[in-house]
Enzyme design. Structure first.
Site, PDB file in Angstrom:
ATOM      1  N   ASP A 280     -29.130  -6.390  -8.068  1.00  0.00           N
ATOM      2  CA  ASP A 280     -28.595  -7.315  -9.067  1.00  0.00           C
ATOM      3  C   ASP A 280     -28.616  -8.764  -8.578  1.00  0.00           C
ATOM      4  O   ASP A 280     -28.994  -9.682  -9.334  1.00  0.00           O
ATOM      5  CB  ASP A 280     -27.163  -6.948  -9.429  1.00  0.00           C
ATOM      6  CG  ASP A 280     -27.066  -5.721 -10.305  1.00  0.00           C
ATOM      7  OD1 ASP A 280     -28.111  -5.287 -10.816  1.00  0.00           O
ATOM      8  OD2 ASP A 280     -25.944  -5.195 -10.467  1.00  0.00           O
TER       9      ASP A 280
ATOM     10  N   GLU B 127     -17.744   1.197   0.215  1.00  0.00           N
ATOM     11  CA  GLU B 127     -17.486  -0.099   0.856  1.00  0.00           C
ATOM     12  C   GLU B 127     -16.219  -0.730   0.294  1.00  0.00           C
ATOM     13  O   GLU B 127     -15.356  -1.231   1.027  1.00  0.00           O
ATOM     14  CB  GLU B 127     -18.681  -1.021   0.577  1.00  0.00           C
ATOM     15  CG  GLU B 127     -19.224  -1.720   1.802  1.00  0.00           C
ATOM     16  CD  GLU B 127     -20.496  -2.485   1.425  1.00  0.00           C
ATOM     17  OE1 GLU B 127     -21.539  -2.186   2.002  1.00  0.00           O
ATOM     18  OE2 GLU B 127     -20.417  -3.367   0.541  1.00  0.00           O
TER      19      GLU B 127
END
Length: 863
Positions: A29, A92
């Protein structure tokens, strides 16, 4: 990316800070656009940032990533359209939030081209991603954790690209925010910055740095030397400097302006603010071009250790205007330069550290690992209490005690410090003293040696008796210089180290001979001077606690060479009866005293062992005489002192239980009422009132005076009778107090009374806050200037009148020295519930008799 389950984190160990920022993002992205722009901007500002393409070959990616998260001060999460589709990104995110919870790490979400509500509620593309995740049975347990992590992160304060016009502007906002947060983190983690956080926050609230409606603000930081003014200014400066176009911390303005001159210091300030190394202005005025440049610059300026308003006139003159949003901080030991430029509510007074933080700071400086080598907590507390919460003193003490290997070493070091204060500490504290005018220094020394903890108003009059004018103004200067403070009950307070500094300055006047010093307060020094008769003309004040002297015989000539002695006090504190004082008093005068210094203005002698004062003593300057628990019966043995002081007020206190007869208006209880003849008041002759009371305890005597004119007009005022306070020493036995109070000076209210029209007066004595009946009797006498006699219709105006029922006057007739007011027969004294009325100047049925003047009023006023 990796699974969070592969790493176990020690919950109580804070990881080492290796990176400033960790970037979490979905590569497909944003890697080649927004994330790259943000990373480059962070790198240009020298912010150490971790991004996943930094991984070295052969390194296991999941472990390296998770360690990098733990070792980063700040994590930036770039939420984009496909962020939730990556299970590694979600793992994460979970680990980032764990580190936030465990270690207090900072997390900043950035919503890039996506609505924050889609992340929070897992809608649109995020809903699609979770449909895919839920199909995988192996992720069944993780789905709820991921959803909760997304909702939590989306609720944090962050940045939304939809609210910013361009990516460049968004990147700049994020970078500036990161800089500010890193500044805050670094300043709060500075080693030794203990106990300051709450004070830093208070100063920040005064500055209102983030308030857009505050265009400019000037804040002062005020406090005694070593209290932490510079430390606080430095912490605030580093936390917020990234928010300004340019910043300058100008250190040691006082010292540098003396060395280099204020113009050179101003040039340094402007060069840094305008980033112009060639700028040089040699004139008091500043050119318009420089002023315009400054007015367009948003600045943060700290002017550290300013001590004169002239310094601010040059550095921040009226012509200097900084750009919108600018902030200026000034630190000073002296409040006076601040109040000329800073609003009162924007001057912050630094407070000392509390005991807990003081102990932490001392241990940090004294012991390398911060762990004490001393098990004796009482000893540690004693060491820390010596500093009384002054950070700089604690740091110096820490360095001094660093080489102490055991408890004995610490005890020895502390004994040495108490006897011989450390020079570094003294030098820091003396800066403020050196900045005082000479008479202000003398007032400071008086307070340090004698008056710490004493009532402010008592101290003012004693300082004035010592010979220093305007004591109130001097005390105000000492307050502004942070050398003293006033407690809630109006007592003077002074830090112990400042007091010790003042005493050291007096000792330095003559190290080995206390008789050559201006002030004597130590029992040991006073004992030496009195025993060996070594007093000199250098001695101006002597206060002796007689209860701590174990036997001392004074010679007849003890005070012979102390020509400049102004204040003399022999006192037995905390002794509240004649028996207690007699037992404590071990000062003897086997041959009496030849005399006392003629310049004496204040004489206080508990348990004086003779019936009169020395015959050769001439009380020309005496303002206050206190002889509690003494054997005194009359004040001078020969009845012929020259005269008492002609000050606006004079006070005498001695043992006794009756109002002397020379007080023409007397009554039991606390009220006296007088009727005057028409011409009783004459401006040239009338001096004021002599007031008298019999009391039996600690008190502050006040007199309510009410006057009525011939046509019925009323005037009234209350006035504390000067010098009549017996603070701190209850008198369980009866004492007589009399005071002369000038009519024109007794209070502001008295100046409004038209005395020429007064026909009646009532005087009501009271002692606020004490038991009823403490004030047993009272008396009034009108005092007139000395003349040869009384004219028709006038009262006799002699001040040398009457005998005394307390035995304080000889009862022999003196035809040459006395014209008398008629005495009140003792049987005319009424009960406390009644008031005594007399016509001033009118005769009574009792025959007049002329008596010798009371010795203590002989020549009371000048001829």
């Amino acid at each position: 990316m990796a699974s969070a389950s592969s790493l176990s984190v020690a919950a109580h160990v804070l990881p080492h800070d290796k990176y400033d920022v960790f970037l979490s993002f979905r590569g497909i992205d944003t890697r080649l656009k927004f994330t790259t722009y943000l990373y480059d901007a962070l790198k240009r500002r020298k912010i150490d940032t971790y991004i996943d393409d930094q991984l070295e070959r052969g390194e296991e990616i999941e472990l390296a990533l998770l360690e990098a998260i733990e070792q980063s001060r700040i994590s930036i999460i770039v939420f984009s359209k496909n962020y939730a589709s990556s299970r590694w990104c979600l793992d994460e995110l979970v680990h980032i939030l764990k580190c936030k919870q465990k270690y207090g790490r900072i997390v900043i979400p950035v919503f890039y081209e996506i609505d924050p509500s889609h992340v929070r509620k897992q809608e649109e593309s995020y809903a699609d991603a979770f449909v895919s995740h839920e199909k995988e049975k192996r992720f069944k347990d993780k789905v709820l954790i991921w959803r909760d992590a997304l909702s939590t992160a989306a609720n944090l304060s962050g940045f939304d690209s939809q609210n910013v016009r361009t990516e460049a502007e968004l990147v700049e906002k994020i970078v500036n925010d990161i800089l500010g947060k890193l500044m805050r983190i670094s300043s709060t983690s500075v080693r030794g910055l203990i106990g300051f956080e709450s004070q830093i926050q208070q100063i920040e609230s005064l500055l209102c740095i983030d308030a857009e409606d505050v265009e400019f603000r000037l804040v002062g930081i005020w406090g005694m030397g070593g209290i932490g003014k510079t430390t606080l200014a430095d912490a605030v400066y580093h936390r917020h400097s990234s928010k300004f176009d340019t910043c300058t911390f100008l250190s040691n303005v006082r010292e540098e302006s003396e060395k280099r001159g204020i113009l050179d210091l101003r040039n340094e300030l402007f060069r840094k603010l305008l980033m112009d190394k060639s700028l040089s202005i040699d004139t008091p005025s500043i050119g318009l071009f420089v002023l315009n440049r400054l007015s367009r610059t948003k600045v943060l300026v700290v002017l550290d250790d300013v001590n004169e308003s002239e310094q601010l006139d040059y550095l921040l003159g009226q012509q200097v205007v900084f750009g919108c949003g600018s902030r200026v901080i000034i630190t000073s030991r002296d409040r006076r330069p601040l109040i000329e430029r800073v609003d009162d509510d924007l001057i912050y007074k630094v407070i000392k550290l509390n005991d807990v933080d003081a102990l932490k700071l001392f241990q940090l400086k004294a012991f390398r690992d911060g762990a004490s080598k001393i098990d004796n907590s009482e000893l540690l507390e004693e060491v820390v209490s010596y500093a009384e919460g002054i950070p700089l003193v604690l740091k110096i003490l820490g360095s001094l005690f660093r080489n102490c290997n055991n408890e004995k070493d610490c005890k020895d070091k502390l004994k040495i410090l108490k006897r011989f204060p450390d020079k570094k500490i003294q030098d820091v504290l003396r800066v403020s003293y050196n900045g005082l005018q000479e008479h202000e220094r003398q007032i400071f020394l008086d307070i340090a040696c004698f008056f710490k903890g004493e009532n402010k108003y008592d101290v003012e009059r004693l300082i004035e008796m010592h010979g220093f004018c305007a004591p109130l103004q001097g005390i105000s200067v000492l307050i502004d210089m942070s050398l003293i403070s006033i407690s809630v009950n109006d007592c003077l307070e002074m830090h112990d180290l400042l007091q010790e500094m003042g005493m050291s300055i007096v000792r330095e006047q003559c190290t080995f001979d206390p008789g050559r010093r201006s002030r004597l307060w130590s029992v040991d020094d006073s004992y030496q001077v009195l025993k060996y008769n070594t007093g000199t003309a250098r001695v101006e004040v002597m206060f002796v606690n007689i209860s701590r002297i174990q036997g001392l015989q004074l010679s007849r000539t003890t005070f012979k060479n102390m020509h400049n002695l102004r204040l003399l006090k022999f006192h037995a504190p905390f002794k509240h009866s004649q028996e207690d004082v007699d037992e404590a008093n071990k000062v003897y005068l086997p041959q009496g005293l030849e005399s006392l210094p003629e310049g004496l203005r204040y004489l206080y002698w508990d348990g004086y062992r003779f019936k009169s004062l020395p015959s050769e003593f001439l009380p020309r300057n005496l303002v206050e005489l206190r002889m509690s628990y003494s054997l005194i019966e009359k004040l001078w043995s020969n009845g012929k002192p020259d005269r008492l002081s002609t000050e606006d007020s004079v006070t005498v206190i001695y043992p006794g239980n009756a109002i002397p007869e020379w007080f023409s208006y007397r009554a039991e209880g606390c009220s006296v009422e007088i009727e005057f003849s028409p011409d009783w008041f004459h401006n040239a002759d009338f001096l004021g009132f002599a007031l008298c009371a019999v009391v039996a305890s600690e008190f502050e005597l006040t007199c309510q005076c009410n006057y009525k004119t011939h046509n019925g007009e009323g005037y009234g005022y209350s006035s504390i009778i000067p010098n009549t306070v017996l603070r701190g020493a209850r008198t369980n036995s009866d004492h007589v107090l009399w005071s002369f109070t000038g009519a024109k000076h007794s209070s502001a209210g008295a100046s409004l009374v038209p005395f020429t029209k007064v026909a009646k007066a009532s005087f009501h004595f009271y002692a606020s806050g004490f038991i009823k009946g403490i004030l047993k009797a009272c008396g009034i006498r009108l005092l007139y200037a000395h003349d040869s006699g009384s004219g028709p219709g006038k009262p006799n105006r002699d001040v040398n009148t009457g005998g005394t029922s307390s035995g304080l006057a000889d009862q022999t007739v003196d035809e040459n020295n006395a014209t008398v007011l008629p005495d009140v027969p003792l049987q005319e004294v009424e009960q406390p519930s009644k008031k005594l009325k007399r016509q001033a100047g009118a005769s009574t049925q009792k025959p007049k008799r002329k008596t010798q003047a009371p010795p203590y009023l002989k020549d009371f006023v000048p001829k």
